[in-house]
Design a protein around this motif. Structure first.
Motif, PDB file in Angstrom:
ATOM      1  N   MET A   2      -3.348  -3.137  -6.712  1.00  0.00           N
ATOM      2  CA  MET A   2      -2.459  -1.995  -6.907  1.00  0.00           C
ATOM      3  C   MET A   2      -2.750  -0.885  -5.899  1.00  0.00           C
ATOM      4  SD  MET A   2      -3.480  -3.509  -9.925  1.00  0.00           S
ATOM      5  CE  MET A   2      -4.559  -2.417 -10.825  1.00  0.00           C
ATOM      6  N   LEU A   3      -4.031  -0.741  -5.563  1.00  0.00           N
ATOM      7  CA  LEU A   3      -4.455   0.364  -4.705  1.00  0.00           C
ATOM      8  C   LEU A   3      -3.846   0.288  -3.313  1.00  0.00           C
ATOM      9  CD1 LEU A   3      -7.927   1.888  -4.257  1.00  0.00           C
ATOM     10  CD2 LEU A   3      -7.013   0.579  -2.354  1.00  0.00           C
ATOM     11  N   ALA A   4      -3.873  -0.890  -2.679  1.00  0.00           N
ATOM     12  CA  ALA A   4      -3.362  -1.008  -1.307  1.00  0.00           C
ATOM     13  C   ALA A   4      -1.893  -0.598  -1.211  1.00  0.00           C
ATOM     14  CB  ALA A   4      -3.578  -2.424  -0.775  1.00  0.00           C
ATOM     15  N   PRO A   5      -0.988  -1.159  -2.034  1.00  0.00           N
ATOM     16  CA  PRO A   5       0.410  -0.730  -1.928  1.00  0.00           C
ATOM     17  C   PRO A   5       0.640   0.712  -2.359  1.00  0.00           C
ATOM     18  CG  PRO A   5       0.138  -2.302  -3.730  1.00  0.00           C
ATOM     19  CD  PRO A   5      -1.136  -2.308  -2.956  1.00  0.00           C
ATOM     20  N   LEU A   6      -0.170   1.217  -3.278  1.00  0.00           N
ATOM     21  CA  LEU A   6      -0.040   2.630  -3.677  1.00  0.00           C
ATOM     22  C   LEU A   6      -0.390   3.556  -2.515  1.00  0.00           C
ATOM     23  CD1 LEU A   6      -1.437   2.859  -7.329  1.00  0.00           C
ATOM     24  CD2 LEU A   6       0.689   3.871  -6.504  1.00  0.00           C
ATOM     25  N   ALA A   7      -1.471   3.238  -1.809  1.00  0.00           N
ATOM     26  CA  ALA A   7      -1.856   4.060  -0.661  1.00  0.00           C
ATOM     27  C   ALA A   7      -0.787   4.024   0.422  1.00  0.00           C
ATOM     28  CB  ALA A   7      -3.201   3.597  -0.105  1.00  0.00           C
ATOM     29  N   MET A  10      -3.462  13.497  -6.234  1.00  0.00           N
ATOM     30  CA  MET A  10      -3.207  12.775  -7.478  1.00  0.00           C
ATOM     31  C   MET A  10      -1.727  12.818  -7.851  1.00  0.00           C
ATOM     32  SD  MET A  10      -4.345  10.926  -9.945  1.00  0.00           S
ATOM     33  CE  MET A  10      -6.133  11.091 -10.016  1.00  0.00           C
ATOM     34  N   GLU A  11      -1.098  13.953  -7.653  1.00  0.00           N
ATOM     35  CA  GLU A  11       0.336  14.067  -7.945  1.00  0.00           C
ATOM     36  C   GLU A  11       1.144  13.128  -7.052  1.00  0.00           C
ATOM     37  OE1 GLU A  11       1.029  18.199  -7.348  1.00  0.00           O
ATOM     38  OE2 GLU A  11       0.209  18.812  -9.303  1.00  0.00           O
ATOM     39  N   LYS A  12       0.756  13.055  -5.795  1.00  0.00           N
ATOM     40  CA  LYS A  12       1.450  12.189  -4.849  1.00  0.00           C
ATOM     41  C   LYS A  12       1.273  10.717  -5.238  1.00  0.00           C
ATOM     42  CE  LYS A  12       2.192  11.916   0.146  1.00  0.00           C
ATOM     43  NZ  LYS A  12       1.855  12.553   1.438  1.00  0.00           N
ATOM     44  N   THR A  13       0.074  10.373  -5.690  1.00  0.00           N
ATOM     45  CA  THR A  13      -0.224   9.005  -6.106  1.00  0.00           C
ATOM     46  C   THR A  13       0.598   8.604  -7.322  1.00  0.00           C
ATOM     47  OG1 THR A  13      -2.493   9.210  -5.257  1.00  0.00           O
ATOM     48  CG2 THR A  13      -2.070   7.465  -6.858  1.00  0.00           C
ATOM     49  N   LYS A  14       0.664   9.482  -8.310  1.00  0.00           N
ATOM     50  CA  LYS A  14       1.435   9.190  -9.530  1.00  0.00           C
ATOM     51  C   LYS A  14       2.924   9.032  -9.218  1.00  0.00           C
ATOM     52  CE  LYS A  14      -1.699  11.403 -12.848  1.00  0.00           C
ATOM     53  NZ  LYS A  14      -1.898  12.530 -13.790  1.00  0.00           N
ATOM     54  N   PHE A  25       1.318  -3.695 -13.981  1.00  0.00           N
ATOM     55  CA  PHE A  25       0.892  -2.314 -13.722  1.00  0.00           C
ATOM     56  C   PHE A  25       1.838  -1.643 -12.731  1.00  0.00           C
ATOM     57  CE2 PHE A  25      -1.403   0.991 -11.548  1.00  0.00           C
ATOM     58  CZ  PHE A  25      -2.292   1.536 -12.469  1.00  0.00           C
ATOM     59  N   LEU A  26       2.119  -2.309 -11.638  1.00  0.00           N
ATOM     60  CA  LEU A  26       2.952  -1.722 -10.586  1.00  0.00           C
ATOM     61  C   LEU A  26       4.388  -1.502 -11.042  1.00  0.00           C
ATOM     62  CD1 LEU A  26       1.605  -3.736  -7.517  1.00  0.00           C
ATOM     63  CD2 LEU A  26       1.357  -1.269  -7.889  1.00  0.00           C
ATOM     64  N   THR A  27       4.919  -2.417 -11.855  1.00  0.00           N
ATOM     65  CA  THR A  27       6.305  -2.291 -12.318  1.00  0.00           C
ATOM     66  C   THR A  27       6.440  -1.399 -13.543  1.00  0.00           C
ATOM     67  OG1 THR A  27       6.089  -4.291 -13.665  1.00  0.00           O
ATOM     68  CG2 THR A  27       6.914  -4.562 -11.409  1.00  0.00           C
ATOM     69  N   ASN A  32       5.147   5.704 -10.090  1.00  0.00           N
ATOM     70  CA  ASN A  32       6.265   5.757 -11.032  1.00  0.00           C
ATOM     71  C   ASN A  32       7.628   5.566 -10.369  1.00  0.00           C
ATOM     72  OD1 ASN A  32       4.549   6.209 -13.237  1.00  0.00           O
ATOM     73  ND2 ASN A  32       4.470   8.408 -12.835  1.00  0.00           N
ATOM     74  N   SER A  33       7.707   5.777  -9.057  1.00  0.00           N
ATOM     75  CA  SER A  33       8.975   5.595  -8.347  1.00  0.00           C
ATOM     76  C   SER A  33       9.309   4.120  -8.116  1.00  0.00           C
ATOM     77  CB  SER A  33       8.927   6.303  -6.990  1.00  0.00           C
ATOM     78  OG  SER A  33       8.003   5.650  -6.119  1.00  0.00           O
ATOM     79  N   GLY A  34       8.308   3.246  -8.264  1.00  0.00           N
ATOM     80  CA  GLY A  34       8.516   1.826  -7.993  1.00  0.00           C
ATOM     81  C   GLY A  34       8.269   1.446  -6.539  1.00  0.00           C
TER      82      GLY A  34
END
Length: 437
Positions: free
Chosen positions: A94-99, A294-298, A259-261, A302-304
């Motif tokens: 999850m971390l790699a695509p989130l970053a 943290m706000e940017k990460t969330k 988790f990602l979806t 949540n945007s998909g």
């Protein structure tokens, strides 16, 4: 200087020069010294340690023993994360695509399972068609086009580390903090990163079970990494219970997609994942403070957008184009599923996390010998967390096995790993401490 003289100096507790260390690593890479000499060096370091400058020199020499990737043509910062290993730890997926969704690039070079802990590469290998060890051209193409690629170490990245580690593994010198530090960082430095974030585990499911040992390791890696020119911070996280509610390979991939979806997000897993990504975003210069990061990460989660990035990465490395949308159709499924039931009523007070990891290995989800194949379908899901209130006979986990006998053994192991109390235990924030600048 002769290799035996370098060994003698370290054996006698002397400080080695950067030139001495570089010469020894060069000889190790070229094969001009024996395995016995490498083992003697490792044992000398094990007993006498290394000063920070020695550890920096060892790290840089091992980095320079092979290729060093160059990502200077990318339009954004290049960052990565390293975990010291745990049970149910699928954070990297999850971390790699989130970053990436936050603006970073993540060329993630991961490893296979080690001991009772799961390996990111074994998880990715459960995806049909996924090329977990591509050549450098495909690796670069996917990172440039998608933003991230989760792959295994290639032959030309820090080859000195490969030789040293294989010898440490059979000479009881694995648990040396300077050698662990150099092993981790030589690979990360060879990946051409701009910044690194560490997830150092502490607890009964971690290699560093004691908090003080985990802090010592995290501090060593942070200091040596920064000394080697790689800005690095670390989070100390709790591994006194599985991080996700699933442990295995395909079952953890399914957990990551959920988790990602947004189909399901385990609370402890979400806390650790978001905290690590926020650290990456901050260290990459994509946010001015941790709150904004943290706000940017969330928002990215949540945007998909992160789920979309993960799907594109899978496709780019040979996996199905609709993997995220049809994950259940592609992942292997074990033929036998058996519930583990609570032996008594009460609150789950503690979990022998290492025992859960060993149960997954025994099912075939890990390796007893390096050459052993991995059964990607087996594992354990629906692992109930510490603090959950259970009635006697209520399910506390679900075993996915290849045979009835394998399932029965795993059920017994997991049942024994769970402990109960009449009072609800105090819950622990899984992010224990931050180490770094």
């Amino acid at each position: 200087m002769l290799p035996q003289e370098i060994i003698r100096r370290k054996r006698d507790g002397e400080t080695l020069s950067a030139a001495n260390i570089a010469a020894f690593v060069n000889a190790m890479s070229s094969g001009t010294i024996t395995d016995g000499q490498v083992a003697a060096f490792a044992m000398a370091v094990f007993f006498n340690g290394m000063k920070r400058d020695e550890a920096v020199a060892l790290t840089l020499a091992m980095r320079d023993s092979g290729d060093v990737l160059d990502w200077s043509d990318l339009p954004g910062p290049v960052v990565d994360k390293h975990s010291t290993g745990g049970v149910g730890d699928n954070v990297s997926l999850m971390l790699a695509p989130l970053a990436v969704a936050c603006g970073a690039y993540v060329p993630m070079i991961s490893g296979r399972g080690l001991g009772h802990t799961g390996g990111t590469l074994d998880k990715m290998d459960s995806i049909p068609g996924y090329i977990s060890q591509p050549d450098n051209a495909l690796f670069r193409k996917v990172v440039c086009e998608v933003g991230c690629a989760i792959i295994g170490q290639t032959a030309n990245l820090a080859p000195a580390d490969k030789r040293l580690y294989s010898i440490r593994d059979v000479t009881a010198t694995v648990e040396s903090i300077p050698l662990i530090t150099a092993s981790i960082l030589s690979k990360k430095l060879s990946a051409g990163l701009n910044a690194l974030v560490l997830d150092v585990k502490s607890g009964n499911g971690a290699f560093m079970a004691k908090n003080r040992d985990a802090v010592a390791l995290a501090t060593s890696i942070v200091e040596v990494a920064n000394g080697a020119g790689l800005p690095t911070t670390a989070l100390l996280t709790d591994m006194n219970e599985p991080l996700a509610l699933a442990a295995g390979n395909a079952v953890e991939v399914k957990n990551a997609v959920d988790f990602l979806t947004g189909d399901r997000r385990d609370a402890r897993l979400e806390s650790v994942t978001l905290a690590l990504v926020a650290e990456m975003v901050l260290s990459a210069g994509l946010a001015t403070n941790l709150k904004t990061a943290m706000e940017k990460t969330k928002t990215a989660l949540n945007s998909g957008k992160a789920a979309e990035v993960f799907g594109r990465m899978v496709t780019g490395l040979g996996g199905p184009a609709d993997f995220v949308e049809k994950v259940d159709q592609y992942l292997p499924v074990a033929p036998v599923k058996v519930e583990v039931r609570a032996s008594q009523a009460g609150y789950i007070s503690s979990t022998d996390t290492r025992a859960v990891g060993i149960a997954v290995v025994a099912l075939g989800g890990g390796r007893i010998r390096p050459q052993d194949p991995v059964d990607h379908a087996v594992g354990i899901t629906a692992l109930q967390p510490i603090g959950a209130k259970m009635e006697k006979g209520e399910p506390i986990a679900l075993v996915h096995a290849r045979s009835d006998s394998d399932a029965a053994a795993a059920v017994s192991a997991v049942e024994a790993a769970y402990h109960f109390a009449d009072k609800k235990p105090r819950t622990v924030n899984p992010v224990l401490r931050r180490i770094g600048s």
